[in-house]
Motif scaffolding. Structure first.
Motif, PDB file in Angstrom:
ATOM      1  N   ILE A 274      45.330  44.207  45.916  1.00 18.16           N
ATOM      2  CA  ILE A 274      44.466  43.133  46.066  1.00 18.16           C
ATOM      3  C   ILE A 274      43.867  43.487  47.777  1.00 18.16           C
ATOM      4  O   ILE A 274      42.894  42.833  48.100  1.00 18.16           O
ATOM      5  CB  ILE A 274      45.290  41.821  46.422  1.00 18.16           C
ATOM      6  N   ASP A 275      44.441  44.283  48.336  1.00 15.57           N
ATOM      7  CA  ASP A 275      44.173  44.743  49.787  1.00 15.57           C
ATOM      8  C   ASP A 275      43.092  45.727  49.517  1.00 15.57           C
ATOM      9  O   ASP A 275      42.272  46.146  50.602  1.00 15.57           O
ATOM     10  CB  ASP A 275      45.346  45.385  50.411  1.00 15.57           C
ATOM     11  N   GLY A 276      42.509  46.236  48.524  1.00 13.78           N
ATOM     12  CA  GLY A 276      41.657  47.209  48.332  1.00 13.78           C
ATOM     13  C   GLY A 276      41.944  48.628  48.568  1.00 13.78           C
ATOM     14  O   GLY A 276      41.229  49.383  48.736  1.00 13.78           O
ATOM     15  N   ALA A 277      43.490  48.868  48.935  1.00 13.74           N
ATOM     16  CA  ALA A 277      43.852  49.947  49.338  1.00 13.74           C
ATOM     17  C   ALA A 277      43.799  51.245  48.300  1.00 13.74           C
ATOM     18  O   ALA A 277      44.050  52.503  48.638  1.00 13.74           O
ATOM     19  CB  ALA A 277      45.240  49.809  49.922  1.00 13.74           C
ATOM     20  N   THR A 278      43.658  50.568  47.067  1.00 13.83           N
ATOM     21  CA  THR A 278      43.476  51.622  46.010  1.00 13.83           C
ATOM     22  C   THR A 278      42.113  52.364  45.982  1.00 13.83           C
ATOM     23  O   THR A 278      41.855  53.510  45.246  1.00 13.83           O
ATOM     24  CB  THR A 278      43.561  51.174  44.534  1.00 13.83           C
ATOM     25  N   GLU A 279      41.300  51.919  46.666  1.00 13.69           N
ATOM     26  CA  GLU A 279      39.822  52.293  46.547  1.00 13.69           C
ATOM     27  C   GLU A 279      39.691  53.538  47.698  1.00 13.69           C
ATOM     28  O   GLU A 279      39.843  53.272  48.778  1.00 13.69           O
ATOM     29  CB  GLU A 279      38.970  51.257  47.117  1.00 13.69           C
ATOM     30  N   VAL A 280      39.577  54.771  46.979  1.00 14.28           N
ATOM     31  CA  VAL A 280      39.404  56.134  47.736  1.00 14.28           C
ATOM     32  C   VAL A 280      38.110  55.815  48.268  1.00 14.28           C
ATOM     33  O   VAL A 280      37.014  55.218  47.952  1.00 14.28           O
ATOM     34  CB  VAL A 280      39.556  57.103  47.203  1.00 14.28           C
ATOM     35  N   PRO A 281      37.871  56.278  49.837  1.00 16.51           N
ATOM     36  CA  PRO A 281      36.605  56.270  50.479  1.00 16.51           C
ATOM     37  C   PRO A 281      35.269  56.920  49.741  1.00 16.51           C
ATOM     38  O   PRO A 281      35.308  58.289  49.755  1.00 16.51           O
ATOM     39  CB  PRO A 281      36.767  56.779  51.913  1.00 16.51           C
ATOM     40  N   LYS A 282      34.173  56.379  49.374  1.00 14.10           N
ATOM     41  CA  LYS A 282      33.373  56.961  48.615  1.00 14.10           C
ATOM     42  C   LYS A 282      32.621  58.106  49.327  1.00 14.10           C
ATOM     43  O   LYS A 282      32.394  59.167  48.742  1.00 14.10           O
ATOM     44  CB  LYS A 282      32.431  55.963  47.970  1.00 14.10           C
ATOM     45  N   GLU A 283      32.110  57.848  50.663  1.00 10.89           N
ATOM     46  CA  GLU A 283      31.413  59.092  51.076  1.00 10.89           C
ATOM     47  C   GLU A 283      32.326  60.038  51.374  1.00 10.89           C
ATOM     48  O   GLU A 283      31.807  61.342  51.009  1.00 10.89           O
ATOM     49  CB  GLU A 283      31.074  58.610  52.798  1.00 10.89           C
ATOM     50  N   THR A 284      33.525  60.106  51.869  1.00 10.45           N
ATOM     51  CA  THR A 284      34.513  61.320  51.949  1.00 10.45           C
ATOM     52  C   THR A 284      34.591  61.923  50.750  1.00 10.45           C
ATOM     53  O   THR A 284      34.559  63.154  50.535  1.00 10.45           O
ATOM     54  CB  THR A 284      35.624  60.963  52.675  1.00 10.45           C
ATOM     55  N   THR A 285      34.840  61.127  49.618  1.00  7.63           N
ATOM     56  CA  THR A 285      35.262  61.712  48.188  1.00  7.63           C
ATOM     57  C   THR A 285      33.992  62.538  47.644  1.00  7.63           C
ATOM     58  O   THR A 285      34.127  63.562  47.235  1.00  7.63           O
ATOM     59  CB  THR A 285      35.457  60.472  47.266  1.00  7.63           C
ATOM     60  N   LEU A 286      32.789  62.256  47.774  1.00 10.41           N
ATOM     61  CA  LEU A 286      31.888  62.619  47.248  1.00 10.41           C
ATOM     62  C   LEU A 286      31.503  63.751  48.146  1.00 10.41           C
ATOM     63  O   LEU A 286      30.965  64.987  47.424  1.00 10.41           O
ATOM     64  CB  LEU A 286      30.434  61.764  47.383  1.00 10.41           C
TER      65      LEU A 286
END
Length: 315
Positions: A274-286
């Motif tokens: 629920i903290d959104g901490a599972t979402e890896v940062p999209k810009e860095t990931t790509l």
């Protein structure tokens, strides 16, 4: 062993490590050795050398030197102080080793740069060791692999090496229900374990130099969105319940002294979600995908469901 091959040492191999092992075995650039507390038929049936160890500095160092390993991959999944103790031994063994100057500790979390203490039991185990790596690696290159949730948890258990975690993951395939954490609109990431494994193998071959944190992802989205994907794919509605964010936070706050109890850890995973901490940062990931993983495929949930449909065995 062929002199031109790198030898990769896998320690404390569990579910995730089996994917990595399979892909390393299929790649003629690598030899594989396993460091384990005991022998396992899964490895012996594949002719993978097993070196029994107590995971102490002396034991691991002896194995690394004997095998001329160049990289140590840890899959040790412990959520107490033993995680730190054993990983410190792995690091010191790499420092003292003649040849092993790369280390991947066991991580597989989310956006640890924005949320270093989520889930909380990672904050008391992984985060302290991350700080040790920053100051004490002494010539050992390292990276932390972060992928969000494993997409395998959307699949029937016979489709993956990953063990189901029905108390942690919102979708329960056995009773076809969804217990959504929070509103269901919180941002998440999911990645297929086999594709995480292939990314690890690509990093083992990489000569560009590792970054301290490496992110991989198959799909970004929310649980409300992927539940709709599941319902559409199977043409079957999923009964849903929602756990309010305040209920999750209140439970965690009341049980901080019991953070080694599995039921408490499961709710700490709810908090992580629920903290959104599972979402890896999209810009860095790509950016890293282009840098390291140009030859790697990262599948969406719909693609994974399609691959698994009617196919027995491991996705």
């Amino acid at each position: 062993m062929a002199a031109s091959r790198q030898t990769i040492a896998l320690a404390a191999v569990g579910s995730m490590g089996k994917f990595v092992c399979e892909d390393l075995l299929a790649d003629d650039r690598f030899n594989v050795v396993v460091i384990s507390r005991g022998r396992d038929e899964w490895f012996t049936s594949r002719n993978v050398p097993i070196h029994v160890s107590d995971y102490s500095h002396d034991s691991v160092l002896s194995i690394l030197n004997e095998t001329n390993a160049t990289t140590l991959l840890s899959f040790l999944n412990l959520n107490d102080e033993r995680y730190i103790t054993i990983h410190k031994a792995f690091l010191s063994a790499c420092i003292a080793s003649q040849s092993c100057k790369r280390l991947m500790p066991s991580e597989y979390c989310g956006n640890i740069e924005a949320h270093p203490a989520r889930p909380r039991f990672y904050g008391t185990t992984r985060e302290p060791f991350r700080q040790i790596l920053k100051t004490e690696a002494d010539g050992v290159e390292w990276t932390l692999i972060e992928n969000g949730w494993f997409m395998d948890y959307f699949l029937p258990k016979e489709k993956s090496y990953m063990r189901p975690v029905p108390d942690e993951f919102p979708i329960n395939l056995d009773d076809w229900t969804a217990r959504v954490r929070g509103t269901g609109d919180e941002p998440q990431s999911w990645t297929l374990a086999r594709e995480v494994g292939r990314a690890i193998v690509a990093l083992c071959a990489d000569t560009k130099g590792w970054e301290p944190v490496t992110y991989v992802c198959g799909q970004w989205g929310t649980y409300n969105e992927v539940i709709k994907t599941m319902e559409s794919f199977y043409n079957r509605p999923i009964p849903k319940t929602y756990t309010p964010p305040d209920e999750i936070r209140d439970y965690v706050a009341a049980n901080l002294d019991n953070d080694q109890v599995y039921a408490v850890q499961a709710v700490m995973c709810d908090e992580w979600s629920i903290d959104g901490a599972t979402e890896v940062p999209k810009e860095t990931t790509l950016r890293q995908r282009e840098k390291y993983f140009a030859n790697c495929k990262f599948s969406t949930l719909e693609e994974v469901l399609g691959m698994a449909k009617g196919v027995r065995g491991v996705v």
